[in-house]
Motif scaffolding. Structure first.
Motif, PDB file in Angstrom:
ATOM      1  N   ARG A  58       0.901  -1.025  -0.115  1.00 45.72           N
ATOM      2  CA  ARG A  58       0.395  -0.483   0.220  1.00 45.72           C
ATOM      3  C   ARG A  58       0.725   1.143   0.174  1.00 45.72           C
ATOM      4  N   ALA A  59       0.756   1.747  -0.624  1.00 43.78           N
ATOM      5  CA  ALA A  59       0.930   3.371  -1.051  1.00 43.78           C
ATOM      6  C   ALA A  59       0.311   4.767  -0.461  1.00 43.78           C
ATOM      7  N   GLN A  60       0.494   5.561   1.247  1.00 39.88           N
ATOM      8  CA  GLN A  60      -0.144   6.070   0.778  1.00 39.88           C
ATOM      9  C   GLN A  60      -0.427   7.249   0.132  1.00 39.88           C
ATOM     10  N   VAL A  61      -0.818   8.531   0.093  1.00 40.59           N
ATOM     11  CA  VAL A  61      -0.433   9.846  -0.469  1.00 40.59           C
ATOM     12  C   VAL A  61      -1.300  11.173  -0.141  1.00 40.59           C
ATOM     13  N   LEU A  62      -0.774  12.419  -0.129  1.00 43.46           N
ATOM     14  CA  LEU A  62      -1.959  13.190  -0.068  1.00 43.46           C
ATOM     15  C   LEU A  62      -1.733  14.181  -0.959  1.00 43.46           C
ATOM     16  N   ILE A  63      -2.589  15.563  -0.713  1.00 41.17           N
ATOM     17  CA  ILE A  63      -2.586  16.799  -1.642  1.00 41.17           C
ATOM     18  C   ILE A  63      -2.923  18.294  -1.206  1.00 41.17           C
ATOM     19  N   THR A  64      -2.252  19.076  -0.960  1.00 37.91           N
ATOM     20  CA  THR A  64      -2.222  20.059  -0.677  1.00 37.91           C
ATOM     21  C   THR A  64      -3.623  20.626  -1.327  1.00 37.91           C
ATOM     22  N   LYS A  65      -3.889  21.955  -0.823  1.00 41.60           N
ATOM     23  CA  LYS A  65      -5.117  22.960  -1.545  1.00 41.60           C
ATOM     24  C   LYS A  65      -4.010  23.548  -2.689  1.00 41.60           C
ATOM     25  N   PRO A  66      -4.157  24.602  -3.495  1.00 33.67           N
ATOM     26  CA  PRO A  66      -3.234  25.192  -4.052  1.00 33.67           C
ATOM     27  C   PRO A  66      -2.605  26.209  -3.715  1.00 33.67           C
ATOM     28  N   ILE A  67      -1.711  26.561  -3.466  1.00 31.98           N
ATOM     29  CA  ILE A  67      -0.453  27.240  -2.717  1.00 31.98           C
ATOM     30  C   ILE A  67       0.229  28.691  -3.512  1.00 31.98           C
ATOM     31  N   LYS A  68       0.113  29.892  -3.243  1.00 30.48           N
ATOM     32  CA  LYS A  68      -0.643  30.653  -3.753  1.00 30.48           C
ATOM     33  C   LYS A  68       1.768  30.835  -4.078  1.00 30.48           C
ATOM     34  N   ASN A  69       1.630  31.172  -5.668  1.00 35.68           N
ATOM     35  CA  ASN A  69       3.527  31.338  -6.024  1.00 35.68           C
ATOM     36  C   ASN A  69       3.978  30.326  -6.164  1.00 35.68           C
ATOM     37  N   LEU A  70       3.236  29.333  -6.297  1.00 31.38           N
ATOM     38  CA  LEU A  70       3.771  28.015  -5.460  1.00 31.38           C
ATOM     39  C   LEU A  70       5.696  27.494  -6.836  1.00 31.38           C
ATOM     40  N   HIS A  71       6.859  27.365  -5.780  1.00 30.78           N
ATOM     41  CA  HIS A  71       7.708  27.885  -6.957  1.00 30.78           C
ATOM     42  C   HIS A  71       8.563  26.250  -7.589  1.00 30.78           C
ATOM     43  N   ILE A  72       8.101  25.577  -6.288  1.00 29.38           N
ATOM     44  CA  ILE A  72       8.262  23.933  -6.939  1.00 29.38           C
ATOM     45  C   ILE A  72       8.225  23.402  -7.743  1.00 29.38           C
ATOM     46  N   LYS A  73       8.767  22.916  -9.028  1.00 21.80           N
ATOM     47  CA  LYS A  73       8.568  22.362 -10.057  1.00 21.80           C
ATOM     48  C   LYS A  73       9.090  20.962 -10.128  1.00 21.80           C
ATOM     49  N   ARG A 130       5.771  16.352  -6.013  1.00 20.37           N
ATOM     50  CA  ARG A 130       5.727  16.851  -6.971  1.00 20.37           C
ATOM     51  C   ARG A 130       4.980  17.645  -7.086  1.00 20.37           C
ATOM     52  N   ASN A 131       5.103  18.709  -7.850  1.00 19.13           N
ATOM     53  CA  ASN A 131       4.006  20.376  -8.433  1.00 19.13           C
ATOM     54  C   ASN A 131       3.280  19.346  -9.460  1.00 19.13           C
ATOM     55  N   ILE A 132       1.548  20.258  -9.081  1.00 21.11           N
ATOM     56  CA  ILE A 132       0.763  19.573  -9.657  1.00 21.11           C
ATOM     57  C   ILE A 132      -0.161  20.333  -9.690  1.00 21.11           C
ATOM     58  N   ASN A 133      -0.947  21.853 -10.515  1.00 22.38           N
ATOM     59  CA  ASN A 133      -1.580  22.678 -10.786  1.00 22.38           C
ATOM     60  C   ASN A 133      -1.304  23.350  -9.252  1.00 22.38           C
ATOM     61  N   ASP A 134      -0.421  23.898  -8.724  1.00 22.35           N
ATOM     62  CA  ASP A 134       0.203  24.385  -7.333  1.00 22.35           C
ATOM     63  C   ASP A 134      -0.346  23.439  -6.805  1.00 22.35           C
ATOM     64  N   ARG A 135      -0.021  22.490  -6.461  1.00 20.23           N
ATOM     65  CA  ARG A 135      -0.168  22.084  -5.422  1.00 20.23           C
ATOM     66  C   ARG A 135       0.891  20.824  -4.920  1.00 20.23           C
ATOM     67  N   ILE A 136       1.023  20.455  -3.889  1.00 21.11           N
ATOM     68  CA  ILE A 136       2.237  19.695  -3.335  1.00 21.11           C
ATOM     69  C   ILE A 136       1.589  18.171  -3.508  1.00 21.11           C
ATOM     70  N   LEU A 137       1.209  17.440  -4.186  1.00 23.44           N
ATOM     71  CA  LEU A 137       1.315  15.689  -3.982  1.00 23.44           C
ATOM     72  C   LEU A 137       2.275  15.535  -3.612  1.00 23.44           C
ATOM     73  N   PHE A 138       1.865  14.336  -2.005  1.00 28.50           N
ATOM     74  CA  PHE A 138       3.227  13.845  -1.441  1.00 28.50           C
ATOM     75  C   PHE A 138       2.628  12.497  -0.794  1.00 28.50           C
ATOM     76  N   GLY A 139       3.918  11.489  -1.092  1.00 33.97           N
ATOM     77  CA  GLY A 139       3.559  10.260  -0.930  1.00 33.97           C
ATOM     78  C   GLY A 139       4.338   9.253  -0.018  1.00 33.97           C
ATOM     79  N   GLY A 140       3.938   8.275   0.100  1.00 31.78           N
ATOM     80  CA  GLY A 140       4.921   7.366   0.980  1.00 31.78           C
ATOM     81  C   GLY A 140       5.281   6.884   2.024  1.00 31.78           C
ATOM     82  N   GLY A 141       6.278   6.305   2.819  1.00 34.76           N
ATOM     83  CA  GLY A 141       6.361   6.099   4.309  1.00 34.76           C
ATOM     84  C   GLY A 141       6.202   4.568   5.122  1.00 34.76           C
ATOM     85  N   ARG A 142       5.718   4.096   3.485  1.00 35.50           N
ATOM     86  CA  ARG A 142       5.541   2.844   3.617  1.00 35.50           C
ATOM     87  C   ARG A 142       6.668   1.602   4.309  1.00 35.50           C
TER      88      ARG A 142
END
Length: 369
Positions: free
Chosen positions: A240-255, A268-280
């Protein structure tokens, strides 16, 4: 349920190929079978309302291995085996892009970056950089890995990171939609929310028992990856891989796509958000499951790394959490084989479904005469 004459005739009679699983492998298998046998009836069975395993629940990395992952692979595989793994992943990614089109899957080659927790680990990886660049040069014709400065403001990591110059990212929802569109346009039938419980082979037919109906098919292809052992006796473990995503972040410069702790964490970046997963790796035993869900230990660590390392000076809110089920084993090579006269499988993608799913689906179809 009592099915009508019309329903039975159209969906469950004279079925040449039945594919279990509508993820990237199952859909690509259907595409190849339709090219090979255009007049045949193909039925795909999917237990979820949408593809249920990992194909639309992953992070959308178009990757083939970070430097530390490939170094780890060399501890348990020969150089030739590692070369073959990367070669197949790269060819699979090119096939995916060619089949669906970069625009249709929102492919972006923003490079991949591996963050190192300390200088010792960074130096350990860099000491093998030349060796692995030389190993992979026949595939990419230039160096895959280079060194970059930390320009994204990450904290609690080394001030330099290892850049993968060929890594990219896609929108896996768009990928699945495009694949579904292509196979259905070819006349492939897909039934959702139906679970295959067992099958029995008899002569030239396979009887497929589901939670809704029992029917017969000429050939059965199992493409359920992490759920494979519910139907097969193969060396595949669910992960199993657990994942979360933030709400849009203004001026996100991570790409880009980012790897941390030998790839056990990824974002990763996606639509001004950070999608983050892992930790198993925090709890391998619990995460060896086919049950979807989240655990406190992993979610707390994801939030901690997000706050302290990835977005240390940025306010953010988490919008959504989910999980996906991968299929892994003690070898990185996928299992694509004939099980019996009329039963075949393409499983154990090892967390590299985007990279190799198209090829595994093609190889699965090619097994069938």
């Amino acid at each position: 349920m009592n099915y009508s004459y019309w329903e039975l005739k159209e969906w469950f009679t004279n079925i040449h190929f039945t594919i279990v699983g509508s993820g990237i492998v199952g859909l690509n298998c259907a595409l190849e079978l339709k090219k090979k046998y255009p007049k045949t009836n193909i039925l795909i069975l999917e237990k979820g309302m949408l593809p249920q395993g990992a194909s639309t629940k992953n992070a959308g990395f178009a990757c083939f291995g970070s430097l530390s992952e490939l170094i780890d692979d060399l501890n348990s595989h020969t150089e030739q085996e590692v070369y073959n793994l990367v070669d197949k992943r790269w060819k699979g990614l090119q096939r995916l892009r060619q089949n669906l089109g970069d625009k249709n899957i929102d492919f972006q080659q923003n490079k991949g970056f591996e963050l190192c927790e300390n200088e010792a680990f960074f130096e350990e990886c860099i000491s093998r950089k030349y060796q692995i660049n030389q190993l992979l040069k026949p595939i990419f014709k230039s160096d895959v890995f280079s060194i970059s400065k930390n320009t994204f403001g990450f904290q609690k990591v080394h001030n330099k990171y290892i850049t993968n110059n060929f890594e990219g990212q896609i929108d896996t929802g768009k990928m699945a939609f495009e694949l579904l569109y292509k196979v259905q346009n070819l006349g492939v039938k897909i039934l959702n929310s139906i679970t295959v419980e067992s099958f029995i082979e008899s002569g030239n037919l396979v009887e497929v028992k589901t939670d809704k109906i029992t029917f017969k098919t000429n050939k059965l292809c199992i493409a359920t990856n992490g759920f494979a052992n519910q139907l097969l006796d193969e060396k595949v473990q669910p992960a199993r891989a657990q994942v979360l995503i933030t709400k849009p972040i203004k001026n996100l410069h991570i790409k880009g796509t980012f790897h941390l702790d030998k790839g056990y964490y990824y974002f990763r970046n996606i639509n001004d958000r950070i999608l983050f997963g892992g930790g198993r790796n925090l709890d391998f035993k619990t995460e060896k499951t086919t049950e979807f869900g989240q655990t406190t230990i992993i979610q707390n660590q994801l939030e901690k790394i997000l706050k302290e390392t990835i977005l240390p000076n940025t306010n953010f809110e988490i919008e959504r959490r989910w999980s996906g089920i991968m299929g892994v084993g003690n070898q990185k090579k996928a299992i694509v084989k004939q099980i019996s006269k009329n039963v075949f499988c393409g499983v154990r993608l090892g967390g590299m479904g985007i990279a190799i799913g198209s090829l595994v689906g093609k190889e699965l179809a090619e097994l069938i005469e």
